[in-house]
Design a protein around this motif. Structure first.
Motif, PDB file in Angstrom:
ATOM      1  N   ILE A  72      -0.830   8.770  -9.041  1.00 19.76           N
ATOM      2  CA  ILE A  72       0.469   8.160  -9.329  1.00 19.76           C
ATOM      3  C   ILE A  72       0.384   6.639  -9.250  1.00 19.76           C
ATOM      4  O   ILE A  72       0.877   5.937 -10.132  1.00 19.76           O
ATOM      5  CB  ILE A  72       1.543   8.733  -8.381  1.00 19.76           C
ATOM      6  CG1 ILE A  72       1.755  10.223  -8.672  1.00 19.76           C
ATOM      7  CG2 ILE A  72       2.852   7.959  -8.501  1.00 19.76           C
ATOM      8  CD1 ILE A  72       2.532  10.973  -7.617  1.00 19.76           C
ATOM      9  N   ILE A  73      -0.255   6.104  -8.213  1.00 23.84           N
ATOM     10  CA  ILE A  73      -0.319   4.645  -8.049  1.00 23.84           C
ATOM     11  C   ILE A  73      -1.126   4.003  -9.178  1.00 23.84           C
ATOM     12  O   ILE A  73      -0.798   2.893  -9.620  1.00 23.84           O
ATOM     13  CB  ILE A  73      -0.850   4.248  -6.648  1.00 23.84           C
ATOM     14  CG1 ILE A  73      -0.571   2.766  -6.364  1.00 23.84           C
ATOM     15  CG2 ILE A  73      -2.326   4.553  -6.490  1.00 23.84           C
ATOM     16  CD1 ILE A  73       0.871   2.396  -6.219  1.00 23.84           C
ATOM     17  N   ALA A  75      -1.250   5.006 -12.343  1.00 26.07           N
ATOM     18  CA  ALA A  75      -0.362   4.945 -13.511  1.00 26.07           C
ATOM     19  C   ALA A  75       0.708   3.872 -13.325  1.00 26.07           C
ATOM     20  O   ALA A  75       1.012   3.110 -14.254  1.00 26.07           O
ATOM     21  CB  ALA A  75       0.279   6.306 -13.760  1.00 26.07           C
ATOM     22  N   ILE A  76       1.271   3.783 -12.131  1.00 24.74           N
ATOM     23  CA  ILE A  76       2.299   2.780 -11.837  1.00 24.74           C
ATOM     24  C   ILE A  76       1.738   1.373 -12.025  1.00 24.74           C
ATOM     25  O   ILE A  76       2.369   0.520 -12.650  1.00 24.74           O
ATOM     26  CB  ILE A  76       2.826   2.959 -10.390  1.00 24.74           C
ATOM     27  CG1 ILE A  76       3.682   4.212 -10.294  1.00 24.74           C
ATOM     28  CG2 ILE A  76       3.603   1.729  -9.927  1.00 24.74           C
ATOM     29  CD1 ILE A  76       4.003   4.618  -8.868  1.00 24.74           C
ATOM     30  N   ASN A  77       0.563   1.133 -11.474  1.00 23.88           N
ATOM     31  CA  ASN A  77      -0.042  -0.197 -11.577  1.00 23.88           C
ATOM     32  C   ASN A  77      -0.410  -0.545 -13.015  1.00 23.88           C
ATOM     33  O   ASN A  77      -0.249  -1.691 -13.443  1.00 23.88           O
ATOM     34  CB  ASN A  77      -1.274  -0.295 -10.673  1.00 23.88           C
ATOM     35  CG  ASN A  77      -0.906  -0.325  -9.208  1.00 23.88           C
ATOM     36  OD1 ASN A  77       0.230  -0.630  -8.840  1.00 23.88           O
ATOM     37  ND2 ASN A  77      -1.848   0.019  -8.357  1.00 23.88           N
ATOM     38  N   PHE A  78      -0.885   0.422 -13.767  1.00 23.32           N
ATOM     39  CA  PHE A  78      -1.283   0.174 -15.157  1.00 23.32           C
ATOM     40  C   PHE A  78      -0.065  -0.176 -16.017  1.00 23.32           C
ATOM     41  O   PHE A  78      -0.091  -1.128 -16.788  1.00 23.32           O
ATOM     42  CB  PHE A  78      -2.002   1.396 -15.733  1.00 23.32           C
ATOM     43  CG  PHE A  78      -2.499   1.200 -17.136  1.00 23.32           C
ATOM     44  CD1 PHE A  78      -3.723   0.585 -17.366  1.00 23.32           C
ATOM     45  CD2 PHE A  78      -1.745   1.612 -18.232  1.00 23.32           C
ATOM     46  CE1 PHE A  78      -4.194   0.397 -18.661  1.00 23.32           C
ATOM     47  CE2 PHE A  78      -2.199   1.430 -19.518  1.00 23.32           C
ATOM     48  CZ  PHE A  78      -3.434   0.820 -19.748  1.00 23.32           C
ATOM     49  N   TYR A  79       1.006   0.599 -15.888  1.00 27.76           N
ATOM     50  CA  TYR A  79       2.193   0.408 -16.730  1.00 27.76           C
ATOM     51  C   TYR A  79       3.223  -0.530 -16.111  1.00 27.76           C
ATOM     52  O   TYR A  79       4.227  -0.838 -16.745  1.00 27.76           O
ATOM     53  CB  TYR A  79       2.852   1.751 -17.041  1.00 27.76           C
ATOM     54  CG  TYR A  79       2.069   2.588 -18.012  1.00 27.76           C
ATOM     55  CD1 TYR A  79       2.066   2.295 -19.373  1.00 27.76           C
ATOM     56  CD2 TYR A  79       1.336   3.683 -17.583  1.00 27.76           C
ATOM     57  CE1 TYR A  79       1.352   3.063 -20.271  1.00 27.76           C
ATOM     58  CE2 TYR A  79       0.620   4.463 -18.477  1.00 27.76           C
ATOM     59  CZ  TYR A  79       0.631   4.146 -19.813  1.00 27.76           C
ATOM     60  OH  TYR A  79      -0.080   4.914 -20.708  1.00 27.76           O
ATOM     61  N   ASN A 116       1.367  11.826   0.612  1.00 26.46           N
ATOM     62  CA  ASN A 116       0.319  10.975   0.067  1.00 26.46           C
ATOM     63  C   ASN A 116       0.884   9.966  -0.930  1.00 26.46           C
ATOM     64  O   ASN A 116       0.434   8.823  -1.000  1.00 26.46           O
ATOM     65  CB  ASN A 116      -0.768  11.843  -0.580  1.00 26.46           C
ATOM     66  CG  ASN A 116      -1.988  11.048  -0.963  1.00 26.46           C
ATOM     67  OD1 ASN A 116      -2.161  10.704  -2.129  1.00 26.46           O
ATOM     68  ND2 ASN A 116      -2.840  10.743   0.009  1.00 26.46           N
ATOM     69  N   THR A 117       1.905  10.379  -1.676  1.00 26.18           N
ATOM     70  CA  THR A 117       2.555   9.474  -2.627  1.00 26.18           C
ATOM     71  C   THR A 117       3.259   8.343  -1.882  1.00 26.18           C
ATOM     72  O   THR A 117       3.133   7.167  -2.253  1.00 26.18           O
ATOM     73  CB  THR A 117       3.552  10.254  -3.510  1.00 26.18           C
ATOM     74  OG1 THR A 117       2.835  11.277  -4.214  1.00 26.18           O
ATOM     75  CG2 THR A 117       4.255   9.343  -4.497  1.00 26.18           C
ATOM     76  N   ILE A 118       3.988   8.673  -0.819  1.00 25.45           N
ATOM     77  CA  ILE A 118       4.662   7.656  -0.005  1.00 25.45           C
ATOM     78  C   ILE A 118       3.632   6.688   0.567  1.00 25.45           C
ATOM     79  O   ILE A 118       3.843   5.470   0.566  1.00 25.45           O
ATOM     80  CB  ILE A 118       5.501   8.322   1.110  1.00 25.45           C
ATOM     81  CG1 ILE A 118       6.711   9.048   0.492  1.00 25.45           C
ATOM     82  CG2 ILE A 118       5.956   7.293   2.142  1.00 25.45           C
ATOM     83  CD1 ILE A 118       7.472   9.948   1.454  1.00 25.45           C
TER      84      ILE A 118
END
Length: 191
Positions: A72-73, A75-79, A116-118
């Motif tokens: 998830i992180i 994808a967040i950082n890329f976009y 893990n996402t948090i």
């Protein structure tokens, strides 16, 4: 731009298990909006498309559930997507089969994929759609990695159909409106 993530475990042995309802939801959303989820990146499989006039990335992490935040992180950082525009769909043992609940933020509630996402986001403030899989009668691991009964699966399929609309409302009209509309959502066996 929105990132819609379904949590689950990769591999045939995990298909149709309680822990994979997030993957099931992404599959239905991708079918409805004709978004091919077949590109490999971000430690997962993803696709790009549009929902409600907004660009949307659908993501199924390939990290296994307990390391979902790693995918998830990336994808967040890329976009460069803000936490407000992330929607994470996952199983919740505190909800009965036939229910869904939308939240803007909150603790992991014992869910290792969310924990893990948090950890990776450094925040518990992101929208999520929880799909009820019922409480375990005995062992938690066997429960979440177990399959639904035929009756439960019929009920779950209706909830998953509802999750498609819930995600669209979250994107088009906001989390609050989606909460008002769907947090009372209950499918019974008789319906």
């Amino acid at each position: 731009m929105y990132l819609v993530v379904g949590l689950g475990n990769i591999g045939a042995q995990y298909e149709n298990t309680r822990h994979n309802v997030g993957f099931d939801a992404i599959d239905l959303i991708s079918d409805k909006y004709n978004i091919s989820v077949n590109r490999i990146k971000f430690k997962g499989v993803y696709g790009e498309g549009n929902i409600g006039g907004e660009k949307v990335i659908l993501l199924k992490p390939s990290t296994y559930m307990n390391l979902s935040g790693e995918s998830i992180i990336q994808a967040i950082n890329f976009y460069k997507i803000s936490n407000d525009n992330i929607i994470i769909i996952y199983d919740d043992v505190s909800l009965d089969v036939g229910r869904m609940r939308i939240r803007e933020k909150g603790s992991a509630g014992g869910h290792n994929g969310i924990k893990n996402t948090i950890l990776h986001l450094g925040s518990d403030s992101f929208p999520r759609l929880k799909i009820g899989v019922g409480q375990p009668k005995n062992d938690m691991v066997n429960h979440v990695l177990g399959k639904f009964s035929k009756d439960e699966r019929e009920i779950l399929n209706k909830v998953l159909e509802g999750s498609i609309e819930a995600v669209e409302v979250m994107i088009k009209s906001g989390v609050t409106e989606a909460m008002n509309k769907f947090n009372g959502f209950i499918v019974n066996a008789s319906k």
